[in-house]
Design a protein around this motif. Structure first.
Motif, PDB file in Angstrom:
ATOM      1  N   TYR A 168       0.829  -1.218   0.000  1.00 18.55           N
ATOM      2  CA  TYR A 168       0.000   0.000   0.000  1.00 18.55           C
ATOM      3  C   TYR A 168       0.856   1.257   0.000  1.00 18.55           C
ATOM      4  O   TYR A 168       0.364   2.338  -0.280  1.00 18.55           O
ATOM      5  CB  TYR A 168      -0.967   0.004   1.190  1.00 18.55           C
ATOM      6  N   ALA A 177       3.529   0.567  -3.703  1.00 25.47           N
ATOM      7  CA  ALA A 177       2.775  -0.040  -4.804  1.00 25.47           C
ATOM      8  C   ALA A 177       3.485  -1.226  -5.451  1.00 25.47           C
ATOM      9  O   ALA A 177       2.986  -1.799  -6.413  1.00 25.47           O
ATOM     10  CB  ALA A 177       2.392   0.994  -5.875  1.00 25.47           C
ATOM     11  N   VAL A 221       4.873   6.947   3.061  1.00 21.57           N
ATOM     12  CA  VAL A 221       4.236   8.046   2.341  1.00 21.57           C
ATOM     13  C   VAL A 221       3.192   8.730   3.224  1.00 21.57           C
ATOM     14  O   VAL A 221       3.127   9.952   3.304  1.00 21.57           O
ATOM     15  CB  VAL A 221       3.580   7.510   1.040  1.00 21.57           C
ATOM     16  N   PHE A 232      -2.610   3.936   3.669  1.00 21.87           N
ATOM     17  CA  PHE A 232      -2.520   3.940   2.211  1.00 21.87           C
ATOM     18  C   PHE A 232      -1.647   5.099   1.723  1.00 21.87           C
ATOM     19  O   PHE A 232      -1.832   6.239   2.157  1.00 21.87           O
ATOM     20  CB  PHE A 232      -3.920   4.023   1.602  1.00 21.87           C
ATOM     21  N   GLY A 233      -0.713   4.806   0.829  1.00 21.39           N
ATOM     22  CA  GLY A 233       0.199   5.832   0.301  1.00 21.39           C
ATOM     23  C   GLY A 233      -0.418   6.537  -0.895  1.00 21.39           C
ATOM     24  O   GLY A 233      -0.009   6.313  -2.029  1.00 21.39           O
ATOM     25  N   ASP A 289      -0.112   9.369  -2.225  1.00 19.31           N
ATOM     26  CA  ASP A 289       0.767  10.148  -3.117  1.00 19.31           C
ATOM     27  C   ASP A 289       1.388   9.268  -4.191  1.00 19.31           C
ATOM     28  O   ASP A 289       1.848   9.775  -5.215  1.00 19.31           O
ATOM     29  CB  ASP A 289       1.913  10.787  -2.314  1.00 19.31           C
ATOM     30  N   ASN A 290       1.427   7.975  -3.931  1.00 19.38           N
ATOM     31  CA  ASN A 290       2.247   7.078  -4.724  1.00 19.38           C
ATOM     32  C   ASN A 290       1.455   5.995  -5.433  1.00 19.38           C
ATOM     33  O   ASN A 290       1.811   5.549  -6.505  1.00 19.38           O
ATOM     34  CB  ASN A 290       3.196   6.389  -3.724  1.00 19.38           C
ATOM     35  N   THR A 291       0.377   5.543  -4.794  1.00 22.84           N
ATOM     36  CA  THR A 291      -0.222   4.258  -5.148  1.00 22.84           C
ATOM     37  C   THR A 291      -1.557   4.436  -5.860  1.00 22.84           C
ATOM     38  O   THR A 291      -2.410   5.191  -5.403  1.00 22.84           O
ATOM     39  CB  THR A 291      -0.397   3.409  -3.873  1.00 22.84           C
ATOM     40  N   VAL A 345      -0.403  -0.043  -8.566  1.00 29.94           N
ATOM     41  CA  VAL A 345       0.635   0.376  -9.489  1.00 29.94           C
ATOM     42  C   VAL A 345       1.057   1.783  -9.070  1.00 29.94           C
ATOM     43  O   VAL A 345       0.275   2.527  -8.468  1.00 29.94           O
ATOM     44  CB  VAL A 345       0.125   0.284 -10.957  1.00 29.94           C
ATOM     45  N   SER A 346       2.320   2.117  -9.333  1.00 27.28           N
ATOM     46  CA  SER A 346       2.819   3.427  -8.928  1.00 27.28           C
ATOM     47  C   SER A 346       2.283   4.513  -9.857  1.00 27.28           C
ATOM     48  O   SER A 346       2.129   4.300 -11.054  1.00 27.28           O
ATOM     49  CB  SER A 346       4.343   3.413  -8.954  1.00 27.28           C
TER      50      SER A 346
END
Ligand SMILES: [Zn+2]
Ligand SMILES: [Zn+2]
Lengths: 96, 345
Positions: free
Chosen positions: A53, A56, A70, B241-242, B244-246, B259-260
């Motif tokens: 998460y 990714a 993040v 949950f990221g 900014d990235n995911t 996915v990034s």
């Protein structure tokens, strides 16, 4: 005196964690009713469903991510998305 | 401190009436049962379902009577059986030949005056200048709000996908209904004010369920574990949950993965803290593009996590007498429903 109180707050007698006390242990709510498994049953390693998460990437869960976190909210006690939440017999494969 | 009330007729939580689970040893089991009761409580009665179906059937008959080469479809929460009491019905008029014949202002005005003149709707509004022109009105019989659009088939395709997802993902329907109600109470479900839409909510819940280690290994039955799964849904999207990235993405089979954002320009934004959900039907479309109020949504999810776990810790220490009449779910879900004698807190 203060020292004593602090130790009480920071140590969980239930899961030996130093991040919470026993009355606030996530095990109180993170308890699953698991499906009965017969002895011959083998869990399949969910390789195509292990995603992070945080970064990714495939192959690890967010709790084990080595990249910088993040999210600005901290993950103190660990979450559902960890290899520790896989069936015992799959954990070795996850960590290898 | 406990908000102590005796008896199980606490008017703040009408769904726990005659359904006391406070003797459950595991608090997450208590929450699971409450989720099931809540869903039963908000689910429409047979009469309400019949009334909705009659409304749709009558409109369909009238429209195809006027335009015999048209089809009338439902999409959105009504078509997928994921509606809350009071939800709108979304309909779309499509030409049978799929030639966009009805995608014009004259069709829009023709139908709106037909609805007005034949008293098929009250408060009829014709919104011609929007990106998706629609007619909005209220059904006189049921007082349900109805939106009719023209020649847009995306919604029909999405509804078909959602129906197949609900079939192949037990627990999806239950968690989506709870999360939708949670967002609706906070007005965080309205896309044009930056909220999280129904389809985006479904994508987040499904991705969470499918990628969950216990679910991915089929070691739990989600319907037996709705309580802990709801808390963990809030834990993921409220804390970890990221964003900014995911990107939440879906492959050709509809299976979720991450996915990034770097992998696709369609998911990059001047503000990195934005929700990105890849459209299962179009790899270059972010279906949550309009959800600009992610900060409040994340904060609400995080707050729900806090409230639920704190309630679990309190209830775990409480005596059975103190637990009586308590609701675990009630701290995050307020419901003002059909039973108007209940006061909304
Ligand atoms: Zn502990
Ligand atoms: Zn990672």
């Amino acid at each position: 005196n203060q020292c004593k109180q602090r130790r009480k707050f920071n140590f969980c007698t239930d899961c030996n964690s130093k991040t919470h006390s026993a009355d606030r242990c996530p095990n109180i709510w993170r308890s699953y009713i698991t499906l009965p498994q017969n002895k011959a049953h083998k869990f399949k390693y969910p390789a195509d469903l292990i995603y992070c998460y945080n970064c990714a990437e495939r192959g690890h869960y967010g709790d084990e991510c080595l990249q910088q976190r993040v999210s600005k909210t901290p993950n103190i006690n660990g979450s559902a998305f960890t290899g520790e939440n896989l069936p015992r017999e799959l954990r070795r494969q996850y960590h290898s | 401190s406990l908000d102590f009330k005796t008896g199980n007729n606490n008017p703040r939580y009408p769904w726990i009436r005659n359904n006391d689970h406070s003797k459950q040893i595991e608090i997450s089991d208590w929450l699971t049962m409450e989720i099931k009761d809540f869903i039963k409580y908000i689910s429409p009665s047979a009469e309400e379902i019949q009334a909705r179906n009659n409304t749709v059937g009558r409109l369909r008959e009238c429209i195809t009577g006027m335009w015999p080469d048209a089809e009338v479809h439902c999409f959105g929460s009504f078509a997928t059986d994921l509606y809350l009491p009071g939800s709108d019905i979304d309909m779309v008029v499509v030409s049978k030949a799929r030639n966009n014949k009805y995608d014009n202002r004259s069709s829009l005005y023709q139908l709106s005056s037909y609805i007005r003149n034949n008293k098929l709707g009250i408060n009829v509004e014709t919104i011609a200048k929007a990106k998706v022109p629609i007619i909005k009105f209220v059904d006189p019989a049921t007082k349900i709000h109805i939106d009719i659009s023209f020649e847009r088939t995306n919604g029909i395709k999405a509804a078909e996908l959602i129906i197949s997802w609900i079939k192949d993902t037990p627990g999806l329907r239950e968690l989506v209904l709870i999360v939708k109600q949670f967002l609706a109470v906070r007005r965080l479900n309205v896309v044009h004010t930056g909220g999280l839409g129904g389809f985006a909510t479904i994508c987040l819940v499904r991705s969470f369920l499918k990628l969950h280690p216990r679910m991915a290994t089929r070691s739990i039955d989600p319907l037996e574990n709705l309580g802990v799964l709801l808390i963990e849904f809030f834990e993921l999207y409220g804390y970890n949950f990221g964003y900014d990235n995911t990107v939440v993405a879906f492959d050709e089979d509809g299976d979720p993965y991450y996915v990034s954002k770097n992998s696709n320009a369609a998911f990059q934004n001047r503000n990195p803290f934005t929700l990105a959900i890849q459209d299962p039907h179009d790899k270059n479309n972010n279906i949550s593009r309009g959800t600009f109020n992610l900060r409040d949504i994340k904060r609400a999810f995080g707050g729900a996590f806090e409230l639920l776990v704190n309630k679990c810790y309190d209830m775990n220490q409480a005596t059975y007498k103190e637990r009586l009449g308590q609701s675990v779910l009630g701290d995050i879900i307020k419901y003002k429903g059909k039973q108007r004698d209940f006061e909304d807190a």
